[in-house]
Design an enzyme around this catalytic site. Structure first.
Site, PDB file in Angstrom:
ATOM      1  N   GLU A   3      31.748  40.665  49.373  1.00 35.32           N
ATOM      2  CA  GLU A   3      32.806  39.666  49.295  1.00 35.32           C
ATOM      3  C   GLU A   3      33.301  39.443  50.716  1.00 35.32           C
ATOM      4  O   GLU A   3      33.655  40.403  51.398  1.00 35.32           O
ATOM      5  CB  GLU A   3      33.957  40.160  48.412  1.00 35.32           C
ATOM      6  CG  GLU A   3      35.013  39.077  48.215  1.00 35.32           C
ATOM      7  CD  GLU A   3      36.410  39.625  47.937  1.00 35.32           C
ATOM      8  OE1 GLU A   3      37.246  38.875  47.428  1.00 35.32           O
ATOM      9  OE2 GLU A   3      36.674  40.800  48.259  1.00 35.32           O
ATOM     10  N   ASP A  15      33.651  44.905  47.812  1.00 39.67           N
ATOM     11  CA  ASP A  15      34.974  44.300  47.944  1.00 39.67           C
ATOM     12  C   ASP A  15      35.409  44.184  49.411  1.00 39.67           C
ATOM     13  O   ASP A  15      35.286  45.147  50.171  1.00 39.67           O
ATOM     14  CB  ASP A  15      35.955  45.214  47.188  1.00 39.67           C
ATOM     15  CG  ASP A  15      37.311  44.600  46.999  1.00 39.67           C
ATOM     16  OD1 ASP A  15      37.408  43.569  46.326  1.00 39.67           O
ATOM     17  OD2 ASP A  15      38.294  45.165  47.528  1.00 39.67           O
ATOM     18  N   ASP A  38      31.312  47.211  41.079  1.00 41.99           N
ATOM     19  CA  ASP A  38      32.191  46.810  42.163  1.00 41.99           C
ATOM     20  C   ASP A  38      32.409  48.029  43.047  1.00 41.99           C
ATOM     21  O   ASP A  38      32.731  49.112  42.563  1.00 41.99           O
ATOM     22  CB  ASP A  38      33.527  46.340  41.582  1.00 41.99           C
ATOM     23  CG  ASP A  38      34.116  45.175  42.342  1.00 41.99           C
ATOM     24  OD1 ASP A  38      34.257  45.307  43.579  1.00 41.99           O
ATOM     25  OD2 ASP A  38      34.440  44.158  41.719  1.00 41.99           O
ATOM     26  N   HIS A  68      37.798  36.595  39.090  1.00 45.37           N
ATOM     27  CA  HIS A  68      39.081  37.177  38.665  1.00 45.37           C
ATOM     28  C   HIS A  68      40.202  36.915  39.673  1.00 45.37           C
ATOM     29  O   HIS A  68      41.337  37.278  39.418  1.00 45.37           O
ATOM     30  CB  HIS A  68      38.892  38.675  38.491  1.00 45.37           C
ATOM     31  CG  HIS A  68      38.545  39.345  39.791  1.00 45.37           C
ATOM     32  ND1 HIS A  68      37.332  39.108  40.445  1.00 45.37           N
ATOM     33  CD2 HIS A  68      39.239  40.178  40.582  1.00 45.37           C
ATOM     34  CE1 HIS A  68      37.317  39.783  41.574  1.00 45.37           C
ATOM     35  NE2 HIS A  68      38.460  40.440  41.691  1.00 45.37           N
ATOM     36  N   ASP A  69      39.879  36.339  40.830  1.00 46.28           N
ATOM     37  CA  ASP A  69      40.888  36.126  41.871  1.00 46.28           C
ATOM     38  C   ASP A  69      41.382  34.686  41.948  1.00 46.28           C
ATOM     39  O   ASP A  69      42.219  34.381  42.801  1.00 46.28           O
ATOM     40  CB  ASP A  69      40.316  36.493  43.246  1.00 46.28           C
ATOM     41  CG  ASP A  69      40.207  37.994  43.425  1.00 46.28           C
ATOM     42  OD1 ASP A  69      40.987  38.726  42.785  1.00 46.28           O
ATOM     43  OD2 ASP A  69      39.337  38.428  44.196  1.00 46.28           O
TER      44      ASP A  69
HETATM   45  C1  GLC Z   1      39.237  41.601  46.486  1.00 42.52           C
HETATM   46  C2  GLC Z   1      39.328  41.624  44.989  1.00 42.52           C
HETATM   47  C3  GLC Z   1      40.758  41.403  44.594  1.00 42.52           C
HETATM   48  C4  GLC Z   1      41.586  42.521  45.182  1.00 42.52           C
HETATM   49  C5  GLC Z   1      41.357  42.684  46.681  1.00 42.52           C
HETATM   50  C6  GLC Z   1      41.822  44.021  47.141  1.00 42.52           C
HETATM   51  O1  GLC Z   1      39.575  40.373  47.030  1.00 42.52           O
HETATM   52  O2  GLC Z   1      38.462  40.698  44.438  1.00 42.52           O
HETATM   53  O3  GLC Z   1      40.924  41.330  43.215  1.00 42.52           O
HETATM   54  O4  GLC Z   1      42.937  42.274  44.958  1.00 42.52           O
HETATM   55  O5  GLC Z   1      40.005  42.615  47.020  1.00 42.52           O
HETATM   56  O6  GLC Z   1      40.977  45.029  46.646  1.00 42.52           O
END
Ligand code: GLC
Ligand code: CA
Length: 560
Positions: A252, A198, A102, A324-325
């Site tokens: 992402e 991310d 990540d 995980h979100d």
């Molecule tokens: C992404 C991650 C999440 C995190 C956010 C800030 O969306 O997947 O878990 O809280 O970024 O880093």
């Protein structure tokens, strides 16, 4: 082999996502770690998976569980050390699995040495590593109130699009981009195969940081940093480094549209191999799970089809239902009562789409949402913020119910390995609550049940990876307006697969579209093996099916 060819492995891959803190505790302190991962790699491989994405493993104060990074080139002591990571990496490789890390570069932790230096004043070398202003604008953060925090040491405000302990990096500073490249090289030199990047579409902010639309919470300022003015220049710089290694890049893309995603995924500005989009994650909510609405299959199908059609010949999809979100998908889009049926139907619905599937730890056994009794038991910063910010007039039980629907913590309970104390995750009291249903839902139990969700995932993955049609074939959806049936076809040359999933909780009569009726077909997969035999050749019915609750069927057909 050129770089693109070197990377092409991802098109036939299936990924498994590991959120290490809750995966497996190898050293008995109640926290998942890389020792635990090492011992479970054979299990991961046994799913048919050939790549792993690790959520952040780096030292972090855990204000946002690893997404607040204090050192990009080390391993959190809770999880092991660099040596242990290398062991995991080597073993994964020797089992035939790639590993991606990540990469969180929109922000760091406020405990990162760069920030500690930066806040000291305007004339230190790290001063411009972050985004400092005398006066805040009206932007909101996604995790914790407005997006600015006053720092008394520096006497200025810093921007944080996420939690207060996650100050945003100033990507316009070339030194920051050089740091990012160093981080890329550090992990690539060690042998990792790529990155999940991310909130990557947020890293370039509009000059002057103008105010957003004040009355729209959170998203009202997004137009000033989503796909910002220099994003594709910066992405190109990072791509060049990854190209040297043939490394895979997955971005992402919160709130991304197809057309802006295509700019990262294709053409001149191509800088990513895949993007995680979010449209299909709002079939039971608006923007975020916190604004709940009843699940509608039509919404899910529409989102999936949109991305399937629009990326078709231009780019490659990433396929996921959980990470995980998000709360557990079976509790959202399926039925906890019809656990096995809906867990397998959900698998069928997405594993045969065109793209690369991702499976989140525990999804393969149908782990479900946890419902904790009090907000104090929740660890996730966004759950707490939501609880204490919105719907304050509602009574406590209604507010808690919203958290039950929406909390990211449901994806972060310890993995349910077996029916022993602490679900076999650890022999020490775990850092977070084990879902009380672990005796019923666990790996050890499903391992031996031929029709379990776990074994069904394995069968889907095997089928998928052995068929060029399922890997590369075109996608076409039928009966898009049907409220309970998802029906699509994958086709390559004269071979086609018909994927039929009922999302109804009751038996459902269903008539196939005319073109398929009376067609010769082979049933290659079903989640009701007592009802039909796999491998059977049949004539698709003229008069329709009576589908059982959450029945899923995959047929193989030949066109003349
Ligand atoms: C992404 C991650 C999440 C995190 C956010 C800030 O969306 O997947 O878990 O809280 O970024 O880093
Ligand atoms: Ca541990």
């Amino acid at each position: 082999m050129d770089t693109e060819e070197k990377r092409n492995w991802y098109k036939t891959a299936v990924f498994y996502q590991i959120w290490v803190r809750s995966f497996a505790d190898g050293n008995g302190d109640g926290i998942g770690d890389l020792y635990g991962v090492y011992d479970k790699l054979e299990y991961v491989r046994s799913l048919g998976v050939n790549a792993i994405w690790f959520n952040p493993l780096y030292p972090s104060p855990n204000a946002d569980y690893g997404y607040d990074i204090a050192d990009y080139c080390d391993i959190h002591p809770d999880y092991g050390d660099l040596d242990q990571f290398r062991k995991v990496l080597d073993k994964a490789h020797s089992l035939g699995m790639k590993v991606i890390m990540d990469l969180v570069i929109n922000h760091t932790s406020d405990e990162h040495p760069w920030f500690i230096e930066s806040r000291k004043g305007k004339d230190n070398p790290y001063s411009d590593y972050y985004i400092w202003r005398d006066e805040p604008n009206n932007w909101d953060s996604f995790l914790e109130g407005n997006a600015w925090e006053y720092d008394p040491v520096r006497g200025q405000y810093y921007l944080h699009l996420f939690a207060k302990k996650q100050p945003d990096l100033n990507m316009d500073n070339p030194k920051v981009r050089e740091e990012v490249k160093k981080i890329l090289r550090f992990w690539l030199d060690m042998g990792v195969d790529g990155f999940r990047e991310d909130v990557i579409n947020f890293i370039s902010k509009r000059e002057g940081l103008p105010d957003g639309i004040g009355f729209l919470p959170m998203i009202g300022s997004m137009m000033h940093y989503k796909d910002g003015p220099h994003i594709h220049e910066y992405m190109k710089e990072f791509r060049e480094v990854c190209d040297e290694y043939g490394a895979l890049q997955i971005g992402e893309g919160p709130m991304t549209t197809v057309s802006s995603a295509l700019r990262y995924l294709s053409g001149q500005s191509k800088s990513l191999d895949m993007m995680f989009s979010f449209d299909h994650m709002t079939a039971d909510c608006l923007f975020t799970e916190y604004i709940h609405r009843p699940f509608k299959l039509v919404r899910l199908k529409k989102a999936l089809s949109k991305w399937q059609y629009k990326l078709a010949d231009k780019a490659w999809n990433s396929l996921y239902l959980e990470n995980h979100d998000h709360p557990r998908v079976l509790s959202r889009y399926g039925s906890e009562r019809l656990h096995r049926e809906s867990g397998t139907a959900l698998a069928t619905a997405y594993l045969f789409l065109r793209g690369t599937p991702f499976i989140y730890q525990g999804q393969e056994i149908g782990m479900t949402n946890i419902r904790l009794r009090s907000i104090d038991q929740y660890m996730d910063v966004s759950s707490r913020t939501n609880y204490y910010t919105y719907h304050l007039k509602d009574d406590e039980s209604r507010r808690l119910k919203r958290i039950h629907f929406s909390s990211r913590d449901s994806a972060r309970t310890p993995m349910q390995w077996d029916g022993t104390k602490y679900a076999g995750f650890s022999d020490h009291k775990p850092w977070f609550y084990v879902n009380p249903n672990y005796k019923r839902i666990n790996v050890a139990k499903q391992q031996f049940e031929p029709d379990s969700i776990l074994n069904y995932y394995r069968r889907c993955i095997t089928l998928r990876s052995q068929s060029r049609t399922l890997l590369y074939g075109s996608y076409r959806e039928y009966v898009p307006g049907h409220p309970y049936v998802y029906l699509y076809e994958r086709r390559l040359d004269n071979i086609s697969y018909l994927i039929l999933c009922s999302f109804a909780k009751e038996p459902l009569p269903f008539l196939l579209p005319k073109k398929f009726r009376h067609h010769k077909a082979e049933l290659v997969l079903t989640n009701y093996p007592s009802k039909h035999k796999e491998g059977e050749s049949i004539i698709l019915p003229e008069g329709g099916f009576l589908l059982s609750p959450y029945e899923a069927l995959v047929y193989r057909m030949k066109y003349r």
